[in-house]
Write an enzyme that holds these catalytic residues in place. Structure first.
Site, PDB file in Angstrom:
ATOM      1  N   LYS B  84     -90.318 -86.478   9.564  1.00  0.00           N
ATOM      2  CA  LYS B  84     -89.575 -85.325   9.784  1.00  0.00           C
ATOM      3  C   LYS B  84     -89.892 -84.157  10.654  1.00  0.00           C
ATOM      4  CE  LYS B  84     -88.146 -82.285   5.825  1.00  0.00           C
ATOM      5  NZ  LYS B  84     -88.361 -81.858   4.234  1.00  0.00           N
ATOM      6  N   SER B 160     -84.130 -82.264   1.784  1.00  0.00           N
ATOM      7  CA  SER B 160     -83.972 -81.905   3.316  1.00  0.00           C
ATOM      8  C   SER B 160     -84.607 -83.059   4.313  1.00  0.00           C
ATOM      9  CB  SER B 160     -84.669 -80.632   3.471  1.00  0.00           C
ATOM     10  OG  SER B 160     -86.215 -80.766   3.246  1.00  0.00           O
ATOM     11  N   SER B 184     -86.807 -82.703  -1.799  1.00  0.00           N
ATOM     12  CA  SER B 184     -86.699 -82.877  -0.506  1.00  0.00           C
ATOM     13  C   SER B 184     -87.054 -84.281  -0.122  1.00  0.00           C
ATOM     14  CB  SER B 184     -87.107 -82.018   0.501  1.00  0.00           C
ATOM     15  OG  SER B 184     -86.230 -81.010   0.605  1.00  0.00           O
TER      16      SER B 184
END
Lengths: 63, 346
Positions: B84, B160, B184
């Site tokens: 990420k 996310s 997330s």
């Protein structure tokens, strides 16, 4: 922008923004107020039951 | 596994590492195959925001050379992975899904978990799309577009860590790292049909990442098997003075205990709060899993709604404080949807 009579949070947002030196552009102000209203509703959940005075703080977490 | 399978999109980290360490596949070939998949599929999935082809090739060459020389190659030898884009990657600005952070100086070194995975033989292929500053449940991103669900690219990945879910589910890499404040990792792992692990708070060092809410932030892996979650988690465990909340307990290896299965575990179905607003398709999925695990008891977690409310408030307060300086000067550069107002309200 029209004040929201139901919560009065518009005045709060303006005062708090001034206090923390955060300019809020007019196009964002309405959403900021809406979000704060939502947050205030959620906060009611958190403070719904009183906590005892002798509740121990737990600042150290050992996973 | 055949050489074609080891370099294919369905190969797990364990299968790749076994083949590379055993000399039946080369890391350089595995990496080229992953790079080719990214080139072919990333336009659809929008999972990667940066691809580190040359760095990955150099690392693969060094791993193949070490194995040829008879040196220890590590438990994740030749395993491609991605992170990420809130993880520091040496030489890149740490975007955290934002436009604003693109102006930051490039990171001087990799985040701790990247270094630990690479010490175990894994190979970093790039940074992954995410919701802006991790304040997101859907995988949308106003600046670079949403990550898309490989099960059906018309659907959201969840967020996310949306790029992490898409990269693993789409077979671009077998392993990705994400972060989880209030779901997330778990949300995109679920929506993309892969496995995700939100470890116990403090179990993995967060040093070298752009946090969202210090009190609730966790880092963890997404993969296509429980074995790969365990192997990568074990490679990343260990104390780290650079993260003040990282535990000093000695690592507890999880991989050797996988064979125990669910023996001795007490598994129940969460009711009450978790039953409300449960749509039939979700209820059916819960039932399927419960049957598979032999879970028949129901449990009520007290005050779940209040706990969720507290998490919301803590996140809003810490996130708002973190972003206050940027909100003063660059409010227009945040995602212009209501999330922007959420930041300013706290």
């Amino acid at each position: 922008m029209a004040e929201r009579k139901e919560t009065g949070l518009g005045s709060y947002v303006d005062a708090a923004a001034h206090l923390i030196d955060l300019p809020i552009a007019p196009q964002y102000r309405d959403n900021v107020i809406t979000n704060l209203e939502r947050t205030a509703e959620i906060a009611k959940l958190a403070v719904a039951d009183p906590l005892p005075d002798d509740l121990e703080a737990a600042p150290v977490f050992r996973p | 596994m055949t050489p074609a399978e080891v370099t294919g999109k369905d190969a797990t980290a364990a299968e790749i590492a076994r083949a590379v360490a055993g000399g039946t596949a080369r890391a350089t070939v595995v990496v080229e195959a992953a790079l080719a998949r990214i080139a072919a599929l990333n336009g659809t999935y929008n999972a990667f925001t940066s691809v580190l082809a040359e760095r990955a090739r150099r690392k693969a060459v060094s791993i193949d050379a070490a194995i040829a020389a008879g040196k220890a190659s590590g438990p994740l030898a030749g395993v491609p992975f991605a992170v990420k884009n809130l993880f520091d990657i040496e030489g890149l600005a740490t975007l955290a899904g934002s436009k604003i952070n693109a102006d930051q100086a490039p990171a001087a070194r990799d985040a701790v978990l990247i270094r630990r995975l690479e010490s175990a033989g894994a190979i970093l292929l790039g940074g992954l799309n995410m919701g802006e500053y991790a304040y997101d449940f859907t995988g949308r991103n106003a600046h670079v577009g949403p990550s898309r669900n490989p099960r059906n690219p018309a659907h959201m990945t969840g967020g996310s860590s949306g790029g992490s879910g898409a990269a693993v589910a789409g077979g671009l890499v077998p392993l990705a790292l994400g972060s989880d404040t209030n779901g997330s990792i778990r949300v995109p792992a679920s929506l993309c049909g892969v496995f995700g692990l939100k470890p116990t708070y403090g179990r993995l060092s967060r040093a070298g990442t752009f946090l969202f809410c210090d009190s609730l932030d966790h880092l963890g892996p997404l993969a296509r098997s429980a074995h790969d979650l365990a192997a990568s988690f074990d490679a990343m465990q260990g104390p780290d003075s650079a993260d003040p909340v990282c535990t000093e307990r000695p690592p507890e290896a999880t991989l050797p205990r996988l064979a125990e299965g669910i023996t001795g575990l007490r598994i129940a179905i969460a009711g009450d709060y978790f039953d409300r607003q449960l749509e039939p398709v979700a209820a059916e999925a819960v039932s399927t899993v419960a049957r598979a695990l032999g879970a028949t008891r129901r449990v009520v977690l007290p005050d779940a709604a209040r706990a969720r409310g507290c998490a919301y408030l803590i996140t809003a307060a810490e996130g708002g404080t973190l972003h206050l300086p940027r909100l003063r000067t660059r409010a227009d550069d945040y995602d212009p949807t209501p999330g922007n107002a959420s930041w300013q309200a706290h």
